[in-house]
Design a protein around this motif. Structure first.
Motif, PDB file in Angstrom:
ATOM      1  N   PRO A   1       0.830  -1.209   0.000  1.00 31.72           N
ATOM      2  CA  PRO A   1       0.000   0.000   0.000  1.00 31.72           C
ATOM      3  C   PRO A   1       0.869   1.266   0.000  1.00 31.72           C
ATOM      4  O   PRO A   1       2.020   1.237   0.420  1.00 31.72           O
ATOM      5  CB  PRO A   1      -0.781  -0.097   1.319  1.00 31.72           C
ATOM      6  N   PRO A   2       0.301   2.385  -0.437  1.00 24.48           N
ATOM      7  CA  PRO A   2       1.044   3.653  -0.404  1.00 24.48           C
ATOM      8  C   PRO A   2       1.494   3.984   1.022  1.00 24.48           C
ATOM      9  O   PRO A   2       0.818   3.634   1.986  1.00 24.48           O
ATOM     10  CB  PRO A   2       0.031   4.685  -0.890  1.00 24.48           C
ATOM     11  N   ASP A   3       2.610   4.646   1.142  1.00 26.52           N
ATOM     12  CA  ASP A   3       3.195   5.091   2.411  1.00 26.52           C
ATOM     13  C   ASP A   3       3.904   3.985   3.175  1.00 26.52           C
ATOM     14  O   ASP A   3       4.539   4.258   4.187  1.00 26.52           O
ATOM     15  CB  ASP A   3       2.165   5.754   3.338  1.00 26.52           C
ATOM     16  N   PHE A   4       3.805   2.746   2.749  1.00 28.05           N
ATOM     17  CA  PHE A   4       4.538   1.660   3.381  1.00 28.05           C
ATOM     18  C   PHE A   4       5.828   1.456   2.589  1.00 28.05           C
ATOM     19  O   PHE A   4       5.835   1.580   1.369  1.00 28.05           O
ATOM     20  CB  PHE A   4       3.733   0.358   3.358  1.00 28.05           C
ATOM     21  N   ARG A   5       6.917   1.134   3.288  1.00 27.82           N
ATOM     22  CA  ARG A   5       8.173   0.889   2.586  1.00 27.82           C
ATOM     23  C   ARG A   5       9.042  -0.081   3.383  1.00 27.82           C
ATOM     24  O   ARG A   5       8.943  -0.163   4.603  1.00 27.82           O
ATOM     25  CB  ARG A   5       8.940   2.179   2.329  1.00 27.82           C
ATOM     26  N   TRP A   6       9.859  -0.816   2.663  1.00 24.98           N
ATOM     27  CA  TRP A   6      10.806  -1.745   3.274  1.00 24.98           C
ATOM     28  C   TRP A   6      12.124  -1.037   3.554  1.00 24.98           C
ATOM     29  O   TRP A   6      12.546  -0.160   2.805  1.00 24.98           O
ATOM     30  CB  TRP A   6      11.059  -2.933   2.355  1.00 24.98           C
ATOM     31  N   HIS A   7      12.769  -1.452   4.645  1.00 15.96           N
ATOM     32  CA  HIS A   7      14.037  -0.856   5.053  1.00 15.96           C
ATOM     33  C   HIS A   7      14.878  -1.951   5.709  1.00 15.96           C
ATOM     34  O   HIS A   7      14.342  -2.809   6.406  1.00 15.96           O
ATOM     35  CB  HIS A   7      13.760   0.282   6.042  1.00 15.96           C
ATOM     36  N   ALA A   8      16.183  -1.935   5.491  1.00 17.79           N
ATOM     37  CA  ALA A   8      17.081  -2.893   6.139  1.00 17.79           C
ATOM     38  C   ALA A   8      17.535  -2.324   7.481  1.00 17.79           C
ATOM     39  O   ALA A   8      18.023  -1.205   7.550  1.00 17.79           O
ATOM     40  CB  ALA A   8      18.284  -3.174   5.257  1.00 17.79           C
ATOM     41  N   VAL A   9      17.334  -3.091   8.537  1.00 16.69           N
ATOM     42  CA  VAL A   9      17.772  -2.675   9.871  1.00 16.69           C
ATOM     43  C   VAL A   9      18.580  -3.798  10.505  1.00 16.69           C
ATOM     44  O   VAL A   9      18.477  -4.958  10.126  1.00 16.69           O
ATOM     45  CB  VAL A   9      16.589  -2.307  10.795  1.00 16.69           C
ATOM     46  N   GLY A  10      19.362  -3.440  11.497  1.00 14.48           N
ATOM     47  CA  GLY A  10      20.147  -4.439  12.202  1.00 14.48           C
ATOM     48  C   GLY A  10      21.212  -5.042  11.302  1.00 14.48           C
ATOM     49  O   GLY A  10      21.889  -4.335  10.563  1.00 14.48           O
ATOM     50  N   THR A  11      21.320  -6.347  11.321  1.00 18.24           N
ATOM     51  CA  THR A  11      22.351  -7.030  10.542  1.00 18.24           C
ATOM     52  C   THR A  11      21.833  -7.513   9.198  1.00 18.24           C
ATOM     53  O   THR A  11      22.486  -8.295   8.519  1.00 18.24           O
ATOM     54  CB  THR A  11      22.886  -8.230  11.335  1.00 18.24           C
ATOM     55  N   ALA A  12      20.659  -7.061   8.788  1.00 21.52           N
ATOM     56  CA  ALA A  12      20.087  -7.499   7.511  1.00 21.52           C
ATOM     57  C   ALA A  12      20.918  -6.972   6.348  1.00 21.52           C
ATOM     58  O   ALA A  12      21.308  -5.813   6.337  1.00 21.52           O
ATOM     59  CB  ALA A  12      18.651  -7.004   7.372  1.00 21.52           C
ATOM     60  N   PRO A  13      21.185  -7.836   5.364  1.00 22.91           N
ATOM     61  CA  PRO A  13      21.860  -7.333   4.161  1.00 22.91           C
ATOM     62  C   PRO A  13      20.961  -6.337   3.436  1.00 22.91           C
ATOM     63  O   PRO A  13      19.739  -6.448   3.477  1.00 22.91           O
ATOM     64  CB  PRO A  13      22.060  -8.584   3.308  1.00 22.91           C
ATOM     65  N   PHE A  14      21.549  -5.357   2.775  1.00 24.48           N
ATOM     66  CA  PHE A  14      20.757  -4.326   2.116  1.00 24.48           C
ATOM     67  C   PHE A  14      19.915  -4.873   0.980  1.00 24.48           C
ATOM     68  O   PHE A  14      18.936  -4.270   0.589  1.00 24.48           O
ATOM     69  CB  PHE A  14      21.659  -3.195   1.614  1.00 24.48           C
ATOM     70  N   ASP A  15      20.282  -6.032   0.437  1.00 22.67           N
ATOM     71  CA  ASP A  15      19.460  -6.606  -0.623  1.00 22.67           C
ATOM     72  C   ASP A  15      18.261  -7.363  -0.053  1.00 22.67           C
ATOM     73  O   ASP A  15      17.416  -7.835  -0.791  1.00 22.67           O
ATOM     74  CB  ASP A  15      20.293  -7.530  -1.519  1.00 22.67           C
ATOM     75  N   ARG A  16      18.183  -7.463   1.275  1.00 26.60           N
ATOM     76  CA  ARG A  16      17.056  -8.131   1.926  1.00 26.60           C
ATOM     77  C   ARG A  16      16.504  -7.251   3.043  1.00 26.60           C
ATOM     78  O   ARG A  16      16.711  -7.515   4.226  1.00 26.60           O
ATOM     79  CB  ARG A  16      17.489  -9.477   2.504  1.00 26.60           C
ATOM     80  N   PRO A  17      15.788  -6.202   2.677  1.00 30.01           N
ATOM     81  CA  PRO A  17      15.209  -5.351   3.722  1.00 30.01           C
ATOM     82  C   PRO A  17      14.267  -6.162   4.598  1.00 30.01           C
ATOM     83  O   PRO A  17      13.537  -7.014   4.114  1.00 30.01           O
ATOM     84  CB  PRO A  17      14.471  -4.268   2.947  1.00 30.01           C
ATOM     85  N   ASN A  18      14.313  -5.897   5.901  1.00 27.15           N
ATOM     86  CA  ASN A  18      13.580  -6.736   6.842  1.00 27.15           C
ATOM     87  C   ASN A  18      12.610  -5.981   7.738  1.00 27.15           C
ATOM     88  O   ASN A  18      11.978  -6.581   8.600  1.00 27.15           O
ATOM     89  CB  ASN A  18      14.569  -7.514   7.706  1.00 27.15           C
ATOM     90  N   SER A  19      12.469  -4.704   7.552  1.00 29.92           N
ATOM     91  CA  SER A  19      11.579  -3.908   8.392  1.00 29.92           C
ATOM     92  C   SER A  19      10.571  -3.174   7.503  1.00 29.92           C
ATOM     93  O   SER A  19      10.966  -2.406   6.632  1.00 29.92           O
ATOM     94  CB  SER A  19      12.403  -2.899   9.194  1.00 29.92           C
TER      95      SER A  19
ATOM     96  N   SER B   1       8.001 -19.649   5.472  1.00 27.16           N
ATOM     97  CA  SER B   1       8.703 -20.739   4.791  1.00 27.16           C
ATOM     98  C   SER B   1      10.000 -20.256   4.133  1.00 27.16           C
ATOM     99  O   SER B   1      10.887 -21.054   3.869  1.00 27.16           O
ATOM    100  CB  SER B   1       7.790 -21.401   3.761  1.00 27.16           C
ATOM    101  N   SER B   2      10.120 -18.948   3.886  1.00 28.13           N
ATOM    102  CA  SER B   2      11.330 -18.360   3.320  1.00 28.13           C
ATOM    103  C   SER B   2      11.255 -16.849   3.495  1.00 28.13           C
ATOM    104  O   SER B   2      10.200 -16.304   3.853  1.00 28.13           O
ATOM    105  CB  SER B   2      11.445 -18.693   1.819  1.00 28.13           C
ATOM    106  N   TYR B   3      12.357 -16.179   3.209  1.00 29.93           N
ATOM    107  CA  TYR B   3      12.351 -14.714   3.257  1.00 29.93           C
ATOM    108  C   TYR B   3      11.324 -14.162   2.274  1.00 29.93           C
ATOM    109  O   TYR B   3      10.531 -13.283   2.609  1.00 29.93           O
ATOM    110  CB  TYR B   3      13.746 -14.165   2.938  1.00 29.93           C
ATOM    111  N   GLU B   4      11.340 -14.691   1.056  1.00 28.90           N
ATOM    112  CA  GLU B   4      10.439 -14.194   0.013  1.00 28.90           C
ATOM    113  C   GLU B   4       8.976 -14.372   0.401  1.00 28.90           C
ATOM    114  O   GLU B   4       8.156 -13.476   0.186  1.00 28.90           O
ATOM    115  CB  GLU B   4      10.731 -14.903  -1.320  1.00 28.90           C
ATOM    116  N   GLN B   5       8.644 -15.534   0.953  1.00 26.41           N
ATOM    117  CA  GLN B   5       7.265 -15.772   1.375  1.00 26.41           C
ATOM    118  C   GLN B   5       6.891 -14.898   2.568  1.00 26.41           C
ATOM    119  O   GLN B   5       5.764 -14.417   2.678  1.00 26.41           O
ATOM    120  CB  GLN B   5       7.053 -17.247   1.702  1.00 26.41           C
ATOM    121  N   GLY B   6       7.840 -14.666   3.465  1.00 26.60           N
ATOM    122  CA  GLY B   6       7.589 -13.778   4.598  1.00 26.60           C
ATOM    123  C   GLY B   6       7.320 -12.357   4.152  1.00 26.60           C
ATOM    124  O   GLY B   6       6.406 -11.687   4.644  1.00 26.60           O
ATOM    125  N   ARG B   7       8.094 -11.904   3.202  1.00 27.18           N
ATOM    126  CA  ARG B   7       7.901 -10.550   2.675  1.00 27.18           C
ATOM    127  C   ARG B   7       6.556 -10.434   1.955  1.00 27.18           C
ATOM    128  O   ARG B   7       5.813  -9.474   2.160  1.00 27.18           O
ATOM    129  CB  ARG B   7       9.052 -10.193   1.737  1.00 27.18           C
TER     130      ARG B   7
END
Length: 104
Positions: free
Chosen positions: A3-21, A61-67
């Motif tokens: 949705p608009p105004d939502f965005r992914w961001h990498a925090v902590g030890t997450a690699p930048f190619d896998r934003p986790n927040s 089940s995976s990062y992709e499915q979680g996202r």
């Protein structure tokens, strides 16, 4: 689709190619994390809520499915999330304290 105004961001030890927040107005509503002991992915939902008991943790089940699941969840709950995040921001701007992650 996110949705608009939502965005992914990498925090902590997450690699930048896998934003986790997943953020709404710079407020985290979902966090994806991978356990080091067994490599499983998990998502915590409603991270903007003050009390840990009001948050939900789900195995992915995976990062992709979680996202993908987090984006679907955010789409379904975007009206409630917008209201709750707006209330939280107003509370902070008014100088009222709010509880941090540990409930303190």
């Amino acid at each position: 689709m996110l949705p608009p105004d939502f965005r992914w961001h990498a925090v902590g030890t997450a690699p930048f190619d896998r934003p986790n927040s997943l953020l709404l107005d710079s407020t985290e509503v979902v966090r994806l994390f991978q356990r080091v002991d067994d490599g499983t992915w998990w998502a915590t939902l409603n991270n903007h809520r003050e009390h840990l008991s009001h948050r939900t943790t789900r195995r992915c089940s995976s990062y992709e499915q979680g996202r993908a699941g987090a984006e679907l969840w955010a789409s379904r709950h975007q009206d409630r999330l917008r209201t709750e995040v707006d209330q939280r921001i107003k509370k902070v701007l008014a100088g009222k304290p709010f509880l941090m992650r540990g409930g303190t």
